[in-house]
Design a protein around this motif. Structure first.
Motif, PDB file in Angstrom:
ATOM      1  N   GLN A  91      43.748  48.954  27.912  1.00 41.63           N
ATOM      2  CA  GLN A  91      42.747  48.284  28.742  1.00 41.63           C
ATOM      3  C   GLN A  91      43.314  47.978  30.132  1.00 41.63           C
ATOM      4  O   GLN A  91      42.641  48.174  31.145  1.00 41.63           O
ATOM      5  CB  GLN A  91      42.268  46.991  28.088  1.00 41.63           C
ATOM      6  CG  GLN A  91      41.400  47.216  26.879  1.00 41.63           C
ATOM      7  CD  GLN A  91      41.100  45.912  26.141  1.00 41.63           C
ATOM      8  OE1 GLN A  91      41.750  44.897  26.343  1.00 41.63           O
ATOM      9  NE2 GLN A  91      40.093  45.959  25.268  1.00 41.63           N
ATOM     10  N   ALA A  92      44.534  47.497  30.169  1.00 41.32           N
ATOM     11  CA  ALA A  92      45.169  47.184  31.458  1.00 41.32           C
ATOM     12  C   ALA A  92      45.319  48.445  32.295  1.00 41.32           C
ATOM     13  O   ALA A  92      45.079  48.426  33.511  1.00 41.32           O
ATOM     14  CB  ALA A  92      46.526  46.525  31.220  1.00 41.32           C
ATOM     15  N   LYS A  93      45.708  49.524  31.658  1.00 42.35           N
ATOM     16  CA  LYS A  93      45.867  50.792  32.374  1.00 42.35           C
ATOM     17  C   LYS A  93      44.525  51.263  32.937  1.00 42.35           C
ATOM     18  O   LYS A  93      44.444  51.718  34.079  1.00 42.35           O
ATOM     19  CB  LYS A  93      46.464  51.841  31.434  1.00 42.35           C
ATOM     20  CG  LYS A  93      46.857  53.125  32.103  1.00 42.35           C
ATOM     21  CD  LYS A  93      47.549  54.057  31.121  1.00 42.35           C
ATOM     22  CE  LYS A  93      47.952  55.347  31.808  1.00 42.35           C
ATOM     23  NZ  LYS A  93      48.614  56.265  30.889  1.00 42.35           N
ATOM     24  N   GLN A  94      43.460  51.144  32.146  1.00 41.62           N
ATOM     25  CA  GLN A  94      42.125  51.539  32.599  1.00 41.62           C
ATOM     26  C   GLN A  94      41.655  50.652  33.754  1.00 41.62           C
ATOM     27  O   GLN A  94      41.081  51.139  34.728  1.00 41.62           O
ATOM     28  CB  GLN A  94      41.128  51.470  31.438  1.00 41.62           C
ATOM     29  CG  GLN A  94      41.326  52.545  30.404  1.00 41.62           C
ATOM     30  CD  GLN A  94      40.463  52.332  29.159  1.00 41.62           C
ATOM     31  OE1 GLN A  94      39.833  51.288  28.996  1.00 41.62           O
ATOM     32  NE2 GLN A  94      40.446  53.322  28.277  1.00 41.62           N
ATOM     33  N   GLN A  95      41.893  49.347  33.652  1.00 43.20           N
ATOM     34  CA  GLN A  95      41.495  48.426  34.713  1.00 43.20           C
ATOM     35  C   GLN A  95      42.245  48.742  36.000  1.00 43.20           C
ATOM     36  O   GLN A  95      41.675  48.698  37.096  1.00 43.20           O
ATOM     37  CB  GLN A  95      41.740  46.982  34.295  1.00 43.20           C
ATOM     38  CG  GLN A  95      40.776  46.487  33.238  1.00 43.20           C
ATOM     39  CD  GLN A  95      41.142  45.109  32.720  1.00 43.20           C
ATOM     40  OE1 GLN A  95      42.223  44.596  32.983  1.00 43.20           O
ATOM     41  NE2 GLN A  95      40.225  44.509  31.974  1.00 43.20           N
TER      42      GLN A  95
ATOM     43  N   GLY B 227      40.743  50.176  39.671  1.00 37.71           N
ATOM     44  CA  GLY B 227      40.877  49.264  40.808  1.00 37.71           C
ATOM     45  C   GLY B 227      40.464  47.837  40.488  1.00 37.71           C
ATOM     46  O   GLY B 227      40.214  47.038  41.390  1.00 37.71           O
ATOM     47  N   GLN B 228      40.388  47.491  39.226  1.00 40.03           N
ATOM     48  CA  GLN B 228      39.976  46.148  38.811  1.00 40.03           C
ATOM     49  C   GLN B 228      41.152  45.202  38.612  1.00 40.03           C
ATOM     50  O   GLN B 228      40.949  44.013  38.416  1.00 40.03           O
ATOM     51  CB  GLN B 228      39.170  46.225  37.514  1.00 40.03           C
ATOM     52  CG  GLN B 228      37.901  47.032  37.639  1.00 40.03           C
ATOM     53  CD  GLN B 228      37.258  47.293  36.293  1.00 40.03           C
ATOM     54  OE1 GLN B 228      37.910  47.209  35.254  1.00 40.03           O
ATOM     55  NE2 GLN B 228      35.976  47.622  36.309  1.00 40.03           N
ATOM     56  N   ALA B 229      42.343  45.716  38.663  1.00 40.96           N
ATOM     57  CA  ALA B 229      43.527  44.884  38.433  1.00 40.96           C
ATOM     58  C   ALA B 229      44.011  44.299  39.748  1.00 40.96           C
ATOM     59  O   ALA B 229      43.879  44.907  40.801  1.00 40.96           O
ATOM     60  CB  ALA B 229      44.636  45.716  37.793  1.00 40.96           C
ATOM     61  N   VAL B 230      44.538  43.106  39.673  1.00 41.69           N
ATOM     62  CA  VAL B 230      45.124  42.474  40.852  1.00 41.69           C
ATOM     63  C   VAL B 230      46.593  42.181  40.555  1.00 41.69           C
ATOM     64  O   VAL B 230      46.947  41.845  39.427  1.00 41.69           O
ATOM     65  CB  VAL B 230      44.392  41.162  41.242  1.00 41.69           C
ATOM     66  CG1 VAL B 230      42.994  41.456  41.719  1.00 41.69           C
ATOM     67  CG2 VAL B 230      44.359  40.186  40.084  1.00 41.69           C
ATOM     68  N   PRO B 231      47.456  42.307  41.561  1.00 42.00           N
ATOM     69  CA  PRO B 231      48.867  42.011  41.330  1.00 42.00           C
ATOM     70  C   PRO B 231      49.066  40.551  40.894  1.00 42.00           C
ATOM     71  O   PRO B 231      48.356  39.657  41.357  1.00 42.00           O
ATOM     72  CB  PRO B 231      49.516  42.241  42.691  1.00 42.00           C
ATOM     73  CG  PRO B 231      48.552  43.083  43.450  1.00 42.00           C
ATOM     74  CD  PRO B 231      47.194  42.735  42.923  1.00 42.00           C
ATOM     75  N   MET B 232      49.993  40.344  40.008  1.00 42.88           N
ATOM     76  CA  MET B 232      50.275  39.001  39.525  1.00 42.88           C
ATOM     77  C   MET B 232      51.160  38.268  40.533  1.00 42.88           C
ATOM     78  O   MET B 232      52.136  38.829  41.029  1.00 42.88           O
ATOM     79  CB  MET B 232      50.959  39.048  38.170  1.00 42.88           C
ATOM     80  CG  MET B 232      51.264  37.697  37.578  1.00 42.88           C
ATOM     81  SD  MET B 232      52.016  37.835  35.949  1.00 42.88           S
ATOM     82  CE  MET B 232      50.594  37.533  34.940  1.00 42.88           C
ATOM     83  N   ASP B 233      50.795  37.046  40.827  1.00 41.19           N
ATOM     84  CA  ASP B 233      51.592  36.219  41.728  1.00 41.19           C
ATOM     85  C   ASP B 233      52.487  35.332  40.858  1.00 41.19           C
ATOM     86  O   ASP B 233      52.044  34.330  40.307  1.00 41.19           O
ATOM     87  CB  ASP B 233      50.695  35.363  42.613  1.00 41.19           C
ATOM     88  CG  ASP B 233      51.475  34.566  43.642  1.00 41.19           C
ATOM     89  OD1 ASP B 233      52.722  34.644  43.644  1.00 41.19           O
ATOM     90  OD2 ASP B 233      50.839  33.863  44.438  1.00 41.19           O
ATOM     91  N   TYR B 234      53.729  35.719  40.717  1.00 39.92           N
ATOM     92  CA  TYR B 234      54.657  35.009  39.847  1.00 39.92           C
ATOM     93  C   TYR B 234      55.016  33.618  40.387  1.00 39.92           C
ATOM     94  O   TYR B 234      55.516  32.794  39.652  1.00 39.92           O
ATOM     95  CB  TYR B 234      55.928  35.840  39.639  1.00 39.92           C
ATOM     96  CG  TYR B 234      55.669  37.093  38.856  1.00 39.92           C
ATOM     97  CD1 TYR B 234      55.517  37.049  37.478  1.00 39.92           C
ATOM     98  CD2 TYR B 234      55.569  38.333  39.483  1.00 39.92           C
ATOM     99  CE1 TYR B 234      55.272  38.190  36.743  1.00 39.92           C
ATOM    100  CE2 TYR B 234      55.318  39.493  38.759  1.00 39.92           C
ATOM    101  CZ  TYR B 234      55.174  39.412  37.390  1.00 39.92           C
ATOM    102  OH  TYR B 234      54.928  40.539  36.669  1.00 39.92           O
ATOM    103  N   ASN B 235      54.756  33.377  41.645  1.00 39.35           N
ATOM    104  CA  ASN B 235      55.040  32.068  42.225  1.00 39.35           C
ATOM    105  C   ASN B 235      54.024  31.015  41.795  1.00 39.35           C
ATOM    106  O   ASN B 235      54.271  29.816  41.945  1.00 39.35           O
ATOM    107  CB  ASN B 235      55.090  32.150  43.746  1.00 39.35           C
ATOM    108  CG  ASN B 235      56.250  32.997  44.229  1.00 39.35           C
ATOM    109  OD1 ASN B 235      57.321  32.970  43.645  1.00 39.35           O
ATOM    110  ND2 ASN B 235      56.025  33.776  45.267  1.00 39.35           N
TER     111      ASN B 235
END
Length: 76
Positions: A58-62, A66-74
């Motif tokens: 699912q994550a790969k498909q998203q 273009g539905q995924a957003v980079p994770m802000d680890y801060n």
């Protein structure tokens, strides 16, 4: 484990000076606890592996859509 193997281990430990068997037993307890933890992890992982595969797909498909957003680890 076979009985002769256990008996051999007992014989080895009994042949050590009096203070050493306590250390051996302590190390064996830690080692066995580690093995049990690993076994529990393997069991849990095997039980949840199919769900992990589905989530990864699912994550790969998203991401491809273009539905995924980079994770802000801060912000964790």
């Amino acid at each position: 484990m076979s009985s002769p193997a256990i008996q051999y281990l007992v014989t080895l430990v009994e042949s050590l000076p009096d203070t050493i068997p306590i250390q051996v037993i302590s190390h064996l307890r830690e080692y066995i606890a580690d093995l049990q933890d690993e076994q529990q992890w393997d069991t849990t992982f095997n039980r949840t592996q199919s769900a992990l595969v589905v989530t990864a797909r699912q994550a790969k498909q998203q991401r491809a859509a273009g539905q995924a957003v980079p994770m802000d680890y801060n912000q964790l």
